[in-house]
Enzyme design. Structure first.
Site, PDB file in Angstrom:
ATOM      1  N   LEU A   1      -0.304  -1.433   6.192  1.00  0.00           N
ATOM      2  CA  LEU A   1      -1.703  -1.227   5.816  1.00  0.00           C
ATOM      3  C   LEU A   1      -1.781  -0.842   4.346  1.00  0.00           C
ATOM      4  O   LEU A   1      -0.964  -0.058   3.863  1.00  0.00           O
ATOM      5  CB  LEU A   1      -2.327  -0.104   6.653  1.00  0.00           C
ATOM      6  CG  LEU A   1      -2.968  -0.457   8.001  1.00  0.00           C
ATOM      7  CD1 LEU A   1      -3.474   0.815   8.675  1.00  0.00           C
ATOM      8  CD2 LEU A   1      -4.095  -1.459   7.849  1.00  0.00           C
ATOM      9  N   ASP A   2      -2.777  -1.380   3.631  1.00  0.00           N
ATOM     10  CA  ASP A   2      -2.998  -0.979   2.244  1.00  0.00           C
ATOM     11  C   ASP A   2      -3.337   0.510   2.180  1.00  0.00           C
ATOM     12  O   ASP A   2      -3.892   1.064   3.139  1.00  0.00           O
ATOM     13  CB  ASP A   2      -4.152  -1.777   1.637  1.00  0.00           C
ATOM     14  CG  ASP A   2      -3.815  -3.240   1.414  1.00  0.00           C
ATOM     15  OD1 ASP A   2      -2.617  -3.555   1.296  1.00  0.00           O
ATOM     16  OD2 ASP A   2      -4.751  -4.064   1.373  1.00  0.00           O
ATOM     17  N   PRO A   3      -3.048   1.167   1.063  1.00  0.00           N
ATOM     18  CA  PRO A   3      -3.375   2.599   0.936  1.00  0.00           C
ATOM     19  C   PRO A   3      -4.842   2.910   1.209  1.00  0.00           C
ATOM     20  O   PRO A   3      -5.162   3.942   1.794  1.00  0.00           O
ATOM     21  CB  PRO A   3      -2.998   2.909  -0.513  1.00  0.00           C
ATOM     22  CG  PRO A   3      -1.904   1.941  -0.826  1.00  0.00           C
ATOM     23  CD  PRO A   3      -2.272   0.669  -0.100  1.00  0.00           C
TER      24      PRO A   3
END
Length: 290
Positions: free
Chosen positions: A37-39
């Site tokens: 997952l992206d930050p």
């Protein structure tokens, strides 16, 4: 410790950060995750504990998201974490027009990943090349969007639409936001993203780090069973004698022939033994956990 943690990833954390935090809290060296997952994204991040890291490759690939897309804006990263490229108020756009445009993204579609992504080109990740100012053509990928549903629509100079998206592995929601803006000729970028399901785990059953720490302090934390997210695979149950031989790496003639290639393998007392491969009426040990 052996099993899975269904983590509700906090905003601003990388998936690697979450693995490191879990490793520290559980005092466990062997920890891994499924589905990066992206930050800036939150939600379900499956964490494998101990030997369960060997099961990550067998988890189902389907995922689901709640995404907020803002129209009239384009950024370098296709979300609000990047620099604004263009920003132009939108006029005359209706919800029906957006609904029609979104239909173009259902089914199997070709997608170009965002420039700032973990995709590798010639051995280098795109976000590393982008940060150096190098322009590289990202490879076109075929992905599958299983379902798309509009949850909410907010009008204004820069209208926003909340969308539920169920998709297969490798789908970039930031790219859908960007491409929706292209189809509508307004520009588009992702404002918020929450993963509501991933690889057999759901948001409703997830734990935050605060939840995990509280359970550890109370001595009540129990990892999810290692086969919790493998229910999409058919299974075979072995007799005590066959199970012992299989755990020693021996091939077994199946008691119940199966047309499936990959199987969950259990002992007759319902202990999960690992993953086997069916070849005709022979069960071949692929991953022995006990």
């Amino acid at each position: 410790m052996f099993g899975f943690l269904n983590l509700n990833k906090p905003f601003g954390w990388t998936s690697h950060d979450c693995v490191a935090k879990t490793r520290k809290l559980l005092r466990l060296k062997r920890v891994g995750h499924a589905g990066t997952l992206d930050p800036a994204a939150t939600g379900v991040l499956p964490i494998a504990l101990g030997k369960a890291t060997r099961l990550l490759q067998y988890l189902p690939g389907e995922k689901a998201y709640k995404a907020t897309i803002r129209l009239g804006v384009r950024t370098t990263t296709d979300d609000l974490q990047g620099e604004i490229i263009t920003q132009q108020p939108v006029t005359g756009l209706t919800l029906e027009t957006v609904k029609t445009a979104l239909q173009k993204f259902e089914g199997k579609i070709e997608q170009i990943p965002p420039s700032y992504s973990a995709i590798q080109v010639q051995g280098k990740r795109l976000y590393d090349l982008a940060r150096k100012g190098e322009t590289v053509e990202a490879p076109v990928r075929t992905v599958e969007v299983l379902k798309m549903e509009i949850l909410d629509w907010r009008e204004g100079e820069f209208p926003e639409v909340d969308v539920f998206i169920a998709c297969g592995t490798g789908t970039y929601i930031r790219a859908i936001a960007r491409d929706l803006g292209t189809v509508l000729e307004t520009g588009g970028t992702l404002v918020a993203l929450q993963r509501t399901a991933s690889s057999g785990f759901n948001l409703a059953d997830s734990l935050t780090f605060a939840d995990l720490e509280a359970q550890l302090q109370a001595g009540t934390f129990q990892p999810l069973p290692p086969d919790a997210a493998l229910q999409h695979l058919p299974f075979v149950s072995l007799s005590a004698t066959a199970a012992q031989k299989w755990c020693q790496g021996q091939r077994i003639t199946e008691q119940d022939n199966s047309s499936a290639e990959i199987l969950r393998v259990y002992a007759e007392d319902e202990r999960f033994l690992g993953i086997g491969k069916s070849n005709g009426d022979v069960l071949i040990p692929t991953l022995v956990l006990i």
